[in-house]
Design a protein around this motif. Structure first.
Motif, mmCIF file in Angstrom:
data_model
loop_
_atom_site.group_PDB
_atom_site.id
_atom_site.type_symbol
_atom_site.label_atom_id
_atom_site.label_comp_id
_atom_site.label_asym_id
_atom_site.label_seq_id
_atom_site.Cartn_x
_atom_site.Cartn_y
_atom_site.Cartn_z
ATOM 1 N N GLN A 85 0.822 -1.212 0.000
ATOM 2 C CA GLN A 85 0.000 0.000 0.000
ATOM 3 C C GLN A 85 0.856 1.262 0.000
ATOM 4 O O GLN A 85 0.565 2.222 -0.714
ATOM 5 C CB GLN A 85 -0.918 0.001 1.231
ATOM 6 C CG GLN A 85 -1.989 -1.085 1.201
ATOM 7 C CD GLN A 85 -2.892 -1.000 2.419
ATOM 8 O OE1 GLN A 85 -3.634 -0.044 2.601
ATOM 9 N NE2 GLN A 85 -2.842 -2.001 3.281
ATOM 10 N N VAL A 86 1.924 1.257 0.814
ATOM 11 C CA VAL A 86 2.825 2.409 0.867
ATOM 12 C C VAL A 86 3.524 2.588 -0.478
ATOM 13 O O VAL A 86 3.683 3.714 -0.974
ATOM 14 C CB VAL A 86 3.871 2.246 1.992
ATOM 15 C CG1 VAL A 86 4.888 3.385 1.954
ATOM 16 C CG2 VAL A 86 3.183 2.215 3.359
ATOM 17 N N ALA A 87 3.918 1.482 -1.092
ATOM 18 C CA ALA A 87 4.577 1.539 -2.397
ATOM 19 C C ALA A 87 3.648 2.116 -3.457
ATOM 20 O O ALA A 87 4.061 2.923 -4.301
ATOM 21 C CB ALA A 87 5.033 0.140 -2.797
ATOM 22 N N LYS A 88 2.396 1.730 -3.385
ATOM 23 C CA LYS A 88 1.410 2.223 -4.355
ATOM 24 C C LYS A 88 1.195 3.723 -4.210
ATOM 25 O O LYS A 88 1.098 4.458 -5.198
ATOM 26 C CB LYS A 88 0.091 1.467 -4.163
ATOM 27 C CG LYS A 88 -0.960 1.793 -5.214
ATOM 28 C CD LYS A 88 -2.206 0.931 -5.013
ATOM 29 C CE LYS A 88 -3.255 1.256 -6.072
ATOM 30 N NZ LYS A 88 -4.483 0.423 -5.892
ATOM 31 N N LEU A 89 1.137 4.202 -2.969
ATOM 32 C CA LEU A 89 0.915 5.628 -2.720
ATOM 33 C C LEU A 89 2.126 6.477 -3.094
ATOM 34 O O LEU A 89 1.978 7.592 -3.587
ATOM 35 C CB LEU A 89 0.574 5.868 -1.246
ATOM 36 C CG LEU A 89 -0.840 5.478 -0.785
ATOM 37 C CD1 LEU A 89 -0.956 5.568 0.730
ATOM 38 C CD2 LEU A 89 -1.887 6.367 -1.444
ATOM 39 N N THR A 90 3.311 5.941 -2.848
ATOM 40 C CA THR A 90 4.528 6.715 -3.090
ATOM 41 C C THR A 90 5.145 6.475 -4.456
ATOM 42 O O THR A 90 6.103 7.154 -4.834
ATOM 43 C CB THR A 90 5.581 6.391 -2.004
ATOM 44 O OG1 THR A 90 5.868 4.972 -2.016
ATOM 45 C CG2 THR A 90 5.087 6.795 -0.623
ATOM 46 N N GLY A 91 4.622 5.498 -5.186
ATOM 47 C CA GLY A 91 5.160 5.200 -6.511
ATOM 48 C C GLY A 91 6.508 4.517 -6.472
ATOM 49 O O GLY A 91 7.285 4.563 -7.433
ATOM 50 N N LYS A 92 6.796 3.842 -5.363
ATOM 51 C CA LYS A 92 8.066 3.125 -5.217
ATOM 52 C C LYS A 92 7.844 1.618 -5.316
ATOM 53 O O LYS A 92 6.719 1.138 -5.194
ATOM 54 C CB LYS A 92 8.716 3.467 -3.873
ATOM 55 C CG LYS A 92 9.053 4.940 -3.689
ATOM 56 C CD LYS A 92 9.639 5.197 -2.308
ATOM 57 C CE LYS A 92 10.000 6.658 -2.119
ATOM 58 N NZ LYS A 92 10.571 6.928 -0.770
ATOM 59 N N SER A 93 8.920 0.876 -5.519
ATOM 60 C CA SER A 93 8.818 -0.578 -5.558
ATOM 61 C C SER A 93 9.031 -1.131 -4.156
ATOM 62 O O SER A 93 9.810 -0.586 -3.365
ATOM 63 C CB SER A 93 9.877 -1.174 -6.498
ATOM 64 O OG SER A 93 11.177 -0.829 -6.073
ATOM 65 N N ALA A 94 8.343 -2.211 -3.842
ATOM 66 C CA ALA A 94 8.429 -2.815 -2.508
ATOM 67 C C ALA A 94 8.894 -4.257 -2.616
ATOM 68 O O ALA A 94 8.085 -5.156 -2.870
ATOM 69 C CB ALA A 94 7.070 -2.754 -1.807
ATOM 70 N N PRO A 95 10.188 -4.512 -2.433
ATOM 71 C CA PRO A 95 10.697 -5.887 -2.441
ATOM 72 C C PRO A 95 10.013 -6.723 -1.373
ATOM 73 O O PRO A 95 9.585 -6.200 -0.340
ATOM 74 C CB PRO A 95 12.198 -5.714 -2.148
ATOM 75 C CG PRO A 95 12.496 -4.307 -2.539
ATOM 76 C CD PRO A 95 11.252 -3.527 -2.218
ATOM 77 N N ALA A 96 9.912 -8.018 -1.611
ATOM 78 C CA ALA A 96 9.235 -8.913 -0.667
ATOM 79 C C ALA A 96 9.940 -8.917 0.685
ATOM 80 O O ALA A 96 11.167 -8.865 0.771
ATOM 81 C CB ALA A 96 9.199 -10.327 -1.241
#
Length: 286
Positions: A85-96
Protein backbone atom coordinates in the motif's frame (compact mmCIF):
# COMPACT_ATOMS: atom_id res chain seq x y z
CA UNK A 1 -9.34 49.15 43.15
CA UNK A 2 -8.29 51.48 40.34
CA UNK A 3 -4.81 49.91 40.29
CA UNK A 4 -6.24 46.39 39.98
CA UNK A 5 -8.47 47.43 37.06
CA UNK A 6 -5.50 49.03 35.29
CA UNK A 7 -3.43 45.87 35.78
CA UNK A 8 -6.19 43.76 34.23
CA UNK A 9 -6.53 46.17 31.29
CA UNK A 10 -2.76 46.26 30.67
CA UNK A 11 -2.46 42.46 30.85
CA UNK A 12 -5.39 42.08 28.45
CA UNK A 13 -3.79 44.47 25.95
CA UNK A 14 -0.44 42.67 26.21
CA UNK A 15 -2.19 39.31 25.72
CA UNK A 16 -3.99 40.55 22.62
CA UNK A 17 -0.77 41.99 21.16
CA UNK A 18 1.14 38.74 21.70
CA UNK A 19 -1.79 36.76 20.30
CA UNK A 20 -1.81 38.84 17.11
CA UNK A 21 1.98 38.50 16.77
CA UNK A 22 1.83 34.71 17.20
CA UNK A 23 -1.05 34.44 14.72
CA UNK A 24 0.94 36.43 12.15
CA UNK A 25 4.11 34.38 12.69
CA UNK A 26 2.14 31.14 12.44
CA UNK A 27 0.59 32.21 9.17
CA UNK A 28 3.77 33.75 7.76
CA UNK A 29 6.05 30.79 8.48
CA UNK A 30 3.55 27.94 8.26
CA UNK A 31 4.83 24.88 6.42
CA UNK A 32 2.56 23.09 4.03
CA UNK A 33 1.99 19.47 4.96
CA UNK A 34 2.01 17.00 2.12
CA UNK A 35 -1.41 15.29 2.30
CA UNK A 36 0.27 12.07 1.16
CA UNK A 37 2.09 11.91 4.50
CA UNK A 38 -1.21 11.62 6.36
CA UNK A 39 -2.46 8.96 3.95
CA UNK A 40 0.65 6.87 4.49
CA UNK A 41 0.51 7.36 8.26
CA UNK A 42 -3.10 6.13 8.31
CA UNK A 43 -1.98 2.88 6.69
CA UNK A 44 0.75 2.19 9.25
CA UNK A 45 -0.17 0.06 12.31
CA UNK A 46 0.53 2.87 14.84
CA UNK A 47 2.62 0.66 17.09
CA UNK A 48 5.29 3.39 17.35
CA UNK A 49 7.80 0.53 17.71
CA UNK A 50 10.66 2.15 15.80
CA UNK A 51 11.33 -1.07 13.89
CA UNK A 52 11.60 0.96 10.70
CA UNK A 53 14.52 2.92 12.10
CA UNK A 54 12.53 6.13 12.53
CA UNK A 55 11.05 7.71 15.66
CA UNK A 56 7.50 6.46 15.20
CA UNK A 57 5.01 6.01 12.40
CA UNK A 58 4.63 9.70 11.56
CA UNK A 59 8.38 10.15 11.17
CA UNK A 60 8.56 7.17 8.82
CA UNK A 61 5.54 8.41 6.84
CA UNK A 62 7.24 11.76 6.30
CA UNK A 63 10.52 10.13 5.34
CA UNK A 64 9.08 7.63 2.87
CA UNK A 65 7.00 10.34 1.16
CA UNK A 66 9.60 13.11 1.06
CA UNK A 67 12.83 11.14 0.65
CA UNK A 68 13.28 9.08 -2.50
CA UNK A 69 15.96 6.93 -0.86
CA UNK A 70 13.63 5.62 1.88
CA UNK A 71 12.03 2.31 0.79
CA UNK A 72 8.33 1.57 1.37
CA UNK A 73 8.89 -1.80 3.05
CA UNK A 74 10.52 -0.75 6.33
CA UNK A 75 7.39 -1.22 8.44
CA UNK A 76 8.10 -4.66 9.89
CA UNK A 77 4.79 -5.01 11.79
CA UNK A 78 2.82 -4.09 8.69
CA UNK A 79 4.55 -6.79 6.65
CA UNK A 80 3.90 -7.22 2.92
CA UNK A 81 0.34 -5.85 2.95
CA UNK A 82 1.37 -2.45 4.32
CA UNK A 83 4.51 -2.34 2.16
CA UNK A 84 2.39 -2.81 -0.97
CA UNK A 85 0.00 0.00 0.00
CA UNK A 86 2.82 2.41 0.87
CA UNK A 87 4.58 1.54 -2.40
CA UNK A 88 1.41 2.22 -4.35
CA UNK A 89 0.91 5.63 -2.72
CA UNK A 90 4.53 6.72 -3.09
CA UNK A 91 5.16 5.20 -6.51
CA UNK A 92 8.07 3.12 -5.22
CA UNK A 93 8.82 -0.58 -5.56
CA UNK A 94 8.43 -2.81 -2.51
CA UNK A 95 10.70 -5.89 -2.44
CA UNK A 96 9.24 -8.91 -0.67
CA UNK A 97 9.66 -9.02 3.11
CA UNK A 98 10.14 -12.33 4.85
CA UNK A 99 7.85 -12.51 7.91
CA UNK A 100 9.67 -13.07 11.18
CA UNK A 101 8.80 -13.62 14.80
CA UNK A 102 10.69 -13.01 18.01
CA UNK A 103 12.39 -15.92 19.75
CA UNK A 104 13.50 -16.09 23.39
CA UNK A 105 16.91 -17.72 23.15
CA UNK A 106 16.86 -19.14 26.66
CA UNK A 107 15.37 -22.31 28.11
CA UNK A 108 16.74 -21.78 31.60
CA UNK A 109 13.58 -21.22 33.57
CA UNK A 110 13.45 -21.15 37.37
CA UNK A 111 13.55 -24.98 37.54
CA UNK A 112 16.55 -25.44 35.23
CA UNK A 113 18.89 -22.53 35.92
CA UNK A 114 21.11 -21.76 38.91
CA UNK A 115 20.98 -18.46 40.80
CA UNK A 116 24.04 -16.84 42.34
CA UNK A 117 22.07 -14.66 44.77
CA UNK A 118 18.52 -13.75 45.79
CA UNK A 119 17.53 -10.50 44.09
CA UNK A 120 15.24 -8.18 46.09
CA UNK A 121 15.39 -5.04 43.95
CA UNK A 122 13.17 -3.47 41.31
CA UNK A 123 11.45 -6.06 39.14
CA UNK A 124 13.07 -4.84 35.96
CA UNK A 125 15.69 -6.62 33.85
CA UNK A 126 17.72 -3.48 33.20
CA UNK A 127 17.85 -2.64 36.91
CA UNK A 128 18.74 -6.21 37.91
CA UNK A 129 21.46 -6.38 35.27
CA UNK A 130 23.25 -3.46 36.96
CA UNK A 131 23.85 -5.62 40.04
CA UNK A 132 26.58 -8.08 39.03
CA UNK A 133 24.78 -8.89 35.79
CA UNK A 134 21.64 -10.11 37.55
CA UNK A 135 20.87 -13.05 39.85
CA UNK A 136 21.28 -15.83 37.28
CA UNK A 137 24.55 -17.76 37.27
CA UNK A 138 24.46 -17.68 33.46
CA UNK A 139 25.48 -14.16 32.46
CA UNK A 140 23.76 -14.59 29.09
CA UNK A 141 20.40 -15.91 30.30
CA UNK A 142 16.97 -14.31 30.55
CA UNK A 143 16.56 -12.51 33.88
CA UNK A 144 12.81 -13.10 33.87
CA UNK A 145 11.52 -9.75 35.14
CA UNK A 146 9.43 -9.04 32.05
CA UNK A 147 10.96 -5.82 30.74
CA UNK A 148 10.48 -7.15 27.21
CA UNK A 149 6.83 -7.97 27.96
CA UNK A 150 6.16 -4.42 29.14
CA UNK A 151 7.82 -2.97 26.05
CA UNK A 152 5.82 -4.93 23.45
CA UNK A 153 3.47 -2.47 21.70
CA UNK A 154 1.27 -5.25 20.32
CA UNK A 155 0.57 -7.27 23.47
CA UNK A 156 2.31 -10.28 21.96
CA UNK A 157 4.24 -11.28 25.08
CA UNK A 158 3.46 -12.53 28.56
CA UNK A 159 5.45 -13.98 31.45
CA UNK A 160 5.17 -17.73 31.87
CA UNK A 161 4.67 -19.50 35.18
CA UNK A 162 8.34 -20.53 35.30
CA UNK A 163 9.93 -17.14 34.76
CA UNK A 164 10.45 -16.99 30.99
CA UNK A 165 8.64 -14.74 28.51
CA UNK A 166 6.09 -16.36 26.23
CA UNK A 167 5.57 -15.07 22.71
CA UNK A 168 2.18 -15.23 21.02
CA UNK A 169 3.18 -16.12 17.48
CA UNK A 170 -0.15 -14.95 16.11
CA UNK A 171 0.29 -11.44 17.51
CA UNK A 172 4.07 -11.06 17.16
CA UNK A 173 5.02 -8.74 14.31
CA UNK A 174 8.78 -9.07 14.63
CA UNK A 175 9.15 -5.33 15.20
CA UNK A 176 12.17 -5.75 17.48
CA UNK A 177 11.02 -3.58 20.39
CA UNK A 178 11.38 -6.45 22.86
CA UNK A 179 14.87 -7.24 21.59
CA UNK A 180 15.94 -3.63 22.10
CA UNK A 181 14.54 -3.64 25.65
CA UNK A 182 16.43 -6.79 26.72
CA UNK A 183 19.74 -5.93 28.45
CA UNK A 184 21.02 -9.46 27.88
CA UNK A 185 20.22 -9.55 24.15
CA UNK A 186 18.41 -12.83 24.72
CA UNK A 187 15.68 -12.17 22.17
CA UNK A 188 16.43 -12.94 18.54
CA UNK A 189 14.32 -13.61 15.45
CA UNK A 190 13.50 -16.51 13.20
CA UNK A 191 11.44 -16.77 10.01
CA UNK A 192 7.81 -17.77 10.25
CA UNK A 193 7.65 -21.45 9.38
CA UNK A 194 11.11 -22.36 10.68
CA UNK A 195 11.47 -25.89 12.06
CA UNK A 196 14.10 -25.68 14.79
CA UNK A 197 15.39 -23.11 17.27
CA UNK A 198 18.32 -22.96 19.66
CA UNK A 199 17.02 -22.11 23.13
CA UNK A 200 20.30 -20.80 24.47
CA UNK A 201 22.31 -17.59 24.32
CA UNK A 202 25.39 -18.57 26.33
CA UNK A 203 28.88 -18.07 24.91
CA UNK A 204 30.54 -19.91 27.82
CA UNK A 205 32.33 -23.21 27.41
CA UNK A 206 30.54 -26.47 28.14
CA UNK A 207 31.80 -26.90 31.72
CA UNK A 208 30.63 -23.47 32.80
CA UNK A 209 27.29 -23.96 31.06
CA UNK A 210 26.63 -27.23 32.90
CA UNK A 211 27.17 -25.54 36.26
CA UNK A 212 24.76 -22.70 35.45
CA UNK A 213 21.94 -24.38 33.50
CA UNK A 214 20.79 -27.92 32.81
CA UNK A 215 19.41 -27.10 29.35
CA UNK A 216 22.17 -24.83 28.02
CA UNK A 217 24.08 -25.42 24.80
CA UNK A 218 27.46 -27.06 25.49
CA UNK A 219 28.93 -26.16 22.13
CA UNK A 220 29.79 -29.84 21.64
CA UNK A 221 29.01 -29.79 17.92
CA UNK A 222 27.00 -33.02 17.86
CA UNK A 223 24.12 -31.21 16.15
CA UNK A 224 26.48 -29.94 13.44
CA UNK A 225 28.03 -33.38 12.86
CA UNK A 226 24.63 -35.03 12.59
CA UNK A 227 22.97 -32.48 10.31
CA UNK A 228 23.15 -33.91 6.76
CA UNK A 229 22.38 -30.55 5.18
CA UNK A 230 24.88 -28.28 6.93
CA UNK A 231 22.24 -26.04 8.44
CA UNK A 232 24.02 -25.59 11.77
CA UNK A 233 27.36 -24.35 13.02
CA UNK A 234 29.00 -23.71 16.39
CA UNK A 235 30.02 -20.10 16.87
CA UNK A 236 31.48 -18.78 20.13
CA UNK A 237 30.66 -22.09 21.88
CA UNK A 238 27.01 -21.81 20.80
CA UNK A 239 25.05 -23.74 18.19
CA UNK A 240 23.58 -21.45 15.54
CA UNK A 241 21.13 -22.17 12.72
CA UNK A 242 22.89 -20.83 9.61
CA UNK A 243 19.84 -20.82 7.37
CA UNK A 244 16.34 -21.78 8.49
CA UNK A 245 15.34 -22.28 4.86
CA UNK A 246 17.63 -25.30 4.65
CA UNK A 247 15.69 -26.93 7.48
CA UNK A 248 12.36 -26.03 5.94
CA UNK A 249 13.11 -27.11 2.38
CA UNK A 250 15.51 -30.03 2.77
CA UNK A 251 15.13 -31.61 6.19
CA UNK A 252 12.44 -34.24 6.73
CA UNK A 253 13.85 -35.52 10.02
CA UNK A 254 15.59 -33.14 12.41
CA UNK A 255 18.37 -35.40 13.73
CA UNK A 256 19.88 -32.46 15.59
CA UNK A 257 17.03 -32.64 18.09
CA UNK A 258 17.79 -36.22 19.03
CA UNK A 259 21.53 -35.71 19.24
CA UNK A 260 21.53 -32.60 21.45
CA UNK A 261 22.57 -33.89 24.92
CA UNK A 262 20.83 -31.09 26.86
CA UNK A 263 17.80 -30.44 24.67
CA UNK A 264 18.95 -26.90 23.92
CA UNK A 265 17.67 -27.33 20.38
CA UNK A 266 13.88 -27.43 20.20
CA UNK A 267 11.37 -28.08 17.45
CA UNK A 268 8.82 -25.55 16.32
CA UNK A 269 5.35 -27.01 15.87
CA UNK A 270 3.03 -25.32 13.36
CA UNK A 271 5.03 -22.11 13.62
CA UNK A 272 4.36 -21.83 17.35
CA UNK A 273 7.22 -21.83 19.86
CA UNK A 274 7.15 -24.83 22.18
CA UNK A 275 7.38 -22.40 25.08
CA UNK A 276 3.65 -22.03 24.45
CA UNK A 277 3.39 -25.02 26.79
CA UNK A 278 4.38 -22.69 29.63
CA UNK A 279 1.42 -20.51 28.77
CA UNK A 280 -0.91 -23.47 29.16
CA UNK A 281 0.69 -24.27 32.50
CA UNK A 282 0.19 -20.68 33.64
CA UNK A 283 -3.48 -20.80 32.63
CA UNK A 284 -3.91 -24.08 34.49
CA UNK A 285 -2.45 -22.56 37.65
CA UNK A 286 -4.95 -19.66 37.69
Amino acid sequence: MYTAIMVVIVMTIIGCVFGLVLAYVNKRFAMEVNPLVELVEDILPKGQCGGCGFAGCKAYAEAVVLDESVPPNLCVPGKAAVAEQVAKLTGKSAPAIEPRVAHVRCGGDCTKSVRKYDYKGIKDCTAANLLQGGPKACQYGCLGFGTCVKSCPFGAMAMGSKGLPIIDMEKCTGCGTCASACPKQVIGFRPVGSKVMVNCNSKDKGGAVRKACSVGCLGCGLCVKNCPHGALKVENNLAVVIDHHICTEKCSEATCLAKCPTGAIKAVVSGIDLQEQSKKEAAANV
